[in-house]
Design a protein around this motif. Structure first.
Motif, PDB file in Angstrom:
ATOM      1  N   ILE A 175       9.069  46.263 -59.569  1.00  0.00           N
ATOM      2  CA  ILE A 175       9.462  46.362 -58.168  1.00  0.00           C
ATOM      3  C   ILE A 175       8.276  46.288 -57.219  1.00  0.00           C
ATOM      4  N   VAL A 176       8.515  45.659 -56.071  1.00  0.00           N
ATOM      5  CA  VAL A 176       7.588  45.653 -54.935  1.00  0.00           C
ATOM      6  C   VAL A 176       8.316  46.303 -53.773  1.00  0.00           C
ATOM      7  N   ILE A 177       7.718  47.356 -53.220  1.00  0.00           N
ATOM      8  CA  ILE A 177       8.359  48.138 -52.170  1.00  0.00           C
ATOM      9  C   ILE A 177       7.731  47.828 -50.821  1.00  0.00           C
ATOM     10  N   LYS A 178       8.572  47.571 -49.821  1.00  0.00           N
ATOM     11  CA  LYS A 178       8.117  47.434 -48.437  1.00  0.00           C
ATOM     12  C   LYS A 178       8.855  48.486 -47.609  1.00  0.00           C
ATOM     13  N   PRO A 179       8.183  49.640 -47.325  1.00  0.00           N
ATOM     14  CA  PRO A 179       8.840  50.664 -46.510  1.00  0.00           C
ATOM     15  C   PRO A 179       8.775  50.320 -45.031  1.00  0.00           C
ATOM     16  N   SER A 180       9.579  50.989 -44.255  1.00  0.00           N
ATOM     17  CA  SER A 180       9.549  50.805 -42.805  1.00  0.00           C
ATOM     18  C   SER A 180       8.212  51.249 -42.234  1.00  0.00           C
ATOM     19  N   GLY A 181       7.753  50.544 -41.224  1.00  0.00           N
ATOM     20  CA  GLY A 181       6.516  50.923 -40.555  1.00  0.00           C
ATOM     21  C   GLY A 181       6.639  52.217 -39.771  1.00  0.00           C
ATOM     22  N   ASP A 182       7.872  52.647 -39.484  1.00  0.00           N
ATOM     23  CA  ASP A 182       8.064  53.892 -38.755  1.00  0.00           C
ATOM     24  C   ASP A 182       7.933  55.116 -39.653  1.00  0.00           C
ATOM     25  N   SER A 183       8.223  54.952 -40.945  1.00  0.00           N
ATOM     26  CA  SER A 183       8.169  56.124 -41.839  1.00  0.00           C
ATOM     27  C   SER A 183       7.662  55.721 -43.223  1.00  0.00           C
TER      28      SER A 183
END
Length: 482
Positions: A175-183
């Protein structure tokens, strides 16, 4: 910067290494007071491709491990999350404002997905199919899809992450994770814990930064075989278009506009409790929030009176305070949207029963919990997802009217029904075009149950035994024998 969260997690994670100190930084801001609490690397296409390549290489061996081996890693990860529950909850509340008790609950929920899929991965069954001839044997094998890209939202930074990680890793995907820039800080801390759990290098990777650049790399790289996304319908439609070039598999959990139908025979006290829990959880910033409330005329006055009194008991403030029940909105744009919806409704004849104002509180993005009555279908709030602490109430006469109004939307994620009649409830729910229905239940989500929508609220399901299926390929094998 004295408020900055000091963890090694202010980096990205690729192939088992923390990096990104040389990149430009993006600030993470506490929405309750406007203070910068940390910075994360502003990664782009180069770093995203590196993470994808690491995941692709790791897939060659991770996919060959047994379900029992993968379960062992997931259970260690599960235990570490629970061990660090308070730390994760504090990070979450600081970066996105959720009341601390809600954050603690979300961390526990996040851990539960890992535990569930640690076991569910052991139950990925193939098939033996009866043959039509004596010299053949027919089988269906289940195989992991491959590299998965997970794009997660800001409003549930822990639970939405593990709801994707759990089944992907249990199925044998990397997996490659891209979280939100806000949190992003919650997600980064979670990955730090996954490292402690001992996952092999490249199995889990995380990149923060430009959504457009990282998203472009994900959608253009043919080594990514599946994308799982939770977010807006607008972005979901864009991902559908981009996925067509490589026929990437998608799971999309998109926007909602959840109706609540309260019938004359409902337990009104239970309905009030359920709708308050749904409408004002996370300051109304959930995709399954009660967005519009249809109350049958026989109980309309009683419900409105009791509901308004209950809403007035909610305490608004910094989510770090133990007694706060409604925290800030994520940013000023969200405050402006809520204000627009309320002002539009009032201009078109709605009655303001409580709230209706933004609150000045240490520079935070607060809006008072709001109840509107005498609402009609002509108002924006009854058609657009508010994503804020606003509860508009419309009186209806018949069940048929309520169903027609409830279904008059392109969305179909969640709906709520309050009635003590099994017959009426059954017939009503059969006609509702929603993937999730809470019947006398304002908080229906559960780890062991499928979560997802109909129509423009997306496709695919997360949670339950269905949640692992979209990370698996079915391979049919026809074997000739002598």
């Amino acid at each position: 910067m004295s408020q900055e969260l000091k963890t090694k997690a202010h980096l990205i994670y690729i192939n088992g290494e923390w990096s990104g100190a040389d990149l430009d930084e993006l600030e993470v801001v506490n929405p309750a007071n406007g203070q910068v609490i940390g910075c994360v690397p502003n990664a782009g296409e180069v770093e995203a491709h590196e993470a994808i390549e690491a995941a692709h290489q790791a897939f060659q061996t991770w996919s060959q491990t047994t379900a029992y081996e993968r379960a062992g890693y997931l259970k260690k990860f599960h235990a570490l999350i629970l061990e660090h529950q308070e730390e994760l909850a504090q990070i979450m509340t600081k970066e996105m404002g959720k009341p601390i008790n809600e954050s603690r609950g979300e961390v526990a929920s996040a851990a539960s997905f890992l535990e569930w899929y640690a076991e569910e991965g052991k139950r990925v069954y193939g098939e033996t199919i009866p043959t039509h001839t004596q010299n053949k044997r027919l089988q269906v094998w289940k195989k992991p899809v491959g590299v998965v890209a997970a794009i997660t939202p800001w409003n549930f930074p822990a639970a939405m992450l593990t709801r994707k990680m759990g089944p992907a890793l249990a199925a044998g995907c990397t997996i490659v994770i891209k979280p939100s820039g806000d949190s992003p800080l919650t997600a980064i801390k979670m990955v730090e814990l996954s490292e402690q759990a001992g996952f092999p290098k490249g199995v889990i990777n995380l990149v923060t930064g430009s959504s457009s650049k990282i998203g472009k790399a994900i959608m253009e790289n043919d080594k990514v075989r599946k994308v799982t996304f939770t977010g807006s319908t607008e972005v979901g439609k864009m991902l559908i278009q981009q996925s067509a070039h490589q026929v990437k598999r998608l799971s999309l959990e998109l926007g909602g506009h959840a109706p609540v139908i309260i019938l004359n025979d409902a337990n009104i006290d239970a309905a009030v409790e359920g709708v308050v829990a749904s409408a004002f959880r996370n300051a109304g910033q959930t995709c399954v929030c009660a967005n519009r409330i249809y109350v049958q005329s026989g109980v309309h006055e009683e419900f409105v009176d009791k509901f308004t009194k209950a809403v007035n008991l909610l305490k608004v403030g910094n989510g770090a305070e133990e007694t706060v029940t409604v925290g800030p909105l994520i940013n000023q744009a969200s405050v402006q949207k809520v204000r627009h919806h309320v002002e539009d409704a009032l201009a078109k004849g709605a009655t303001l029963l409580t709230g209706g104002v933004s609150l000045e509180n240490d520079g935070g993005n607060f809006y008072a919990p709001t109840v509107l009555s005498d609402v009609t279908a002509s108002m924006v709030v009854m058609h657009e997802e508010t994503f804020g602490p606003v509860a508009p109430i419309q009186k209806v006469e018949t069940i048929e009217e309520a169903i027609a109004l409830a279904n008059d939307t392109p969305y179909g994620l969640a709906a709520y029904v309050f009635t003590e009649s099994v017959s009426q409830g059954t017939r009503l729910i059969e006609q509702l075009q929603y993937g999730i229905v809470g019947w006398n239940d304002g908080v229906p989500s559960a780890t062991q149950a499928p979560f997802g929508g109909m129509k423009e609220s997306g496709f695919g399901r997360e949670g339950g035994h269905e949640g692992i299926e979209s990370y698996l390929e079915s391979q049919y094998v026809s074997m000739g024998i002598n």
